[in-house]
Write a protein that holds these residues in place. Structure first.
Motif, mmCIF file in Angstrom:
data_model
loop_
_atom_site.group_PDB
_atom_site.id
_atom_site.type_symbol
_atom_site.label_atom_id
_atom_site.label_comp_id
_atom_site.label_asym_id
_atom_site.label_seq_id
_atom_site.Cartn_x
_atom_site.Cartn_y
_atom_site.Cartn_z
ATOM 1 N N SER A 1 -5.792 -9.408 -3.104
ATOM 2 C CA SER A 1 -4.700 -8.442 -3.006
ATOM 3 C C SER A 1 -5.003 -7.463 -1.876
ATOM 4 C CB SER A 1 -4.550 -7.694 -4.333
ATOM 5 O OG SER A 1 -3.720 -6.563 -4.196
ATOM 6 N N THR A 2 -4.024 -7.296 -0.964
ATOM 7 C CA THR A 2 -4.177 -6.342 0.136
ATOM 8 C C THR A 2 -2.853 -5.612 0.354
ATOM 9 O OG1 THR A 2 -3.580 -8.052 1.773
ATOM 10 C CG2 THR A 2 -5.940 -7.696 1.347
ATOM 11 N N LEU A 3 -2.904 -4.581 1.182
ATOM 12 C CA LEU A 3 -1.714 -3.861 1.633
ATOM 13 C C LEU A 3 -1.709 -3.855 3.158
ATOM 14 C CD1 LEU A 3 -1.778 -0.698 -0.677
ATOM 15 C CD2 LEU A 3 -0.477 -2.807 -1.038
ATOM 16 N N ALA B 1 2.736 -5.007 -0.117
ATOM 17 C CA ALA B 1 1.717 -5.760 -0.858
ATOM 18 C C ALA B 1 1.661 -7.215 -0.424
ATOM 19 C CB ALA B 1 2.006 -5.672 -2.356
ATOM 20 N N ASN C 1 -4.473 -7.489 7.202
ATOM 21 C CA ASN C 1 -4.442 -6.306 6.337
ATOM 22 C C ASN C 1 -5.837 -5.738 6.110
ATOM 23 O OD1 ASN C 1 -1.720 -6.815 6.165
ATOM 24 N ND2 ASN C 1 -1.784 -7.575 4.060
ATOM 25 N N PRO D 1 -5.215 -1.477 -2.714
ATOM 26 C CA PRO D 1 -4.599 -2.731 -3.179
ATOM 27 C C PRO D 1 -4.700 -2.873 -4.699
ATOM 28 C CG PRO D 1 -5.950 -3.148 -1.250
ATOM 29 C CD PRO D 1 -6.242 -1.744 -1.678
#
Length: 227
Positions: A37-39, A45, A81, A135
């Motif tokens: 999970s990253t931003l 997202a 990201n 994240p």
């Protein structure tokens, strides 16, 4: 003793990129899956799985992930990201989440929310906030690692002249484990988590995955010290 196996030799320089990938992913298996999970820079997202992933250090706890670039040389969204924000959350993939994880492996265009895609035709895949990084975590994952990137290393040479892969080293800031899975012994030390409760999914070659339901234990041999 049984007869030695007969082998076929493959010299790396004579192999195509596709054949190298095939042998690497078939032989180096099963591999753990990092559901990352990253931003992005605008706070959008992203969620995607990667199987060139492993733990590499305990003190401090660190993991490594390797990201192949797109055919045109651009970094994949997850890597872009991480390089921009230096933060990521790695979610554990168990059997109950395998299908949702697979949905997020699609080659979506930047800006497409994989959390939405994983929930279709129902609601968006549930997330919950992380404690030390931005994240979010996958709410249904039985475990997660909040991480900060410490170093990125370009590797290889792609068809466009740049690196073919980027190796990321990240330090774990927080471990999350579903209540009841992590238990301590009489001296306060963590016991091994029951593999059946984790129900981990591993990556094999091609489109194949492995379950960890059929496990066995072996005790390490005791070696007498050299006199």
């Amino acid at each position: 003793m049984s007869e030695p196996a007969k082998h076929e030799r493959f010299d790396v320089e004579a192999l195509s990129s596709g054949d190298r990938y095939r042998l690497m992913t078939d032989i180096v298996a099963p591999r753990p899956i990092a559901w990352v999970s990253t931003l992005d820079a605008d706070g959008r997202a992203n969620l995607a799985p990667f199987s060139y992933f492993q733990g590499v250090c305990t003190s401090p706890p660190m993991v490594m992930l390797a990201f192949a670039n797109r055919p045109d040389g651009r970094p994949k969204d997850t890597l872009a990201n991480i390089l921009a924000r230096r933060e990521l959350t790695i979610n554990h993939v168990s059997e109950s989440l395998a299908e949702a994880m697979n949905v997020t492996s699609g080659a979506y265009e930047p800006g497409v929310d994989e959390w939405d895609q994983a929930g279709k035709p129902g609601p968006r895949l549930d997330s919950c906030p992380s404690a030390s990084v931005a994240p979010p975590r996958v709410a249904a994952a039985v475990a997660a690692l909040e991480c900060r990137m410490t170093r990125s290393i370009p590797l290889g040479q792609g068809s466009q002249g740049g690196a073919s892969t980027t190796l990321v080293l990240a330090q774990v800031q927080v471990f999350w484990v579903t209540s009841g899975l992590a238990q301590r012994d009489g001296r306060g030390r963590l016991r091994p988590i029951d593999p059946a409760a984790l129900a981990s999914v591993g990556r094999l070659g091609g489109m194949s995955y492995a379950r960890t339901a059929d496990t066995f234990d072996m005790v390490r041999p005791t070696v007498d010290p050299t006199p």
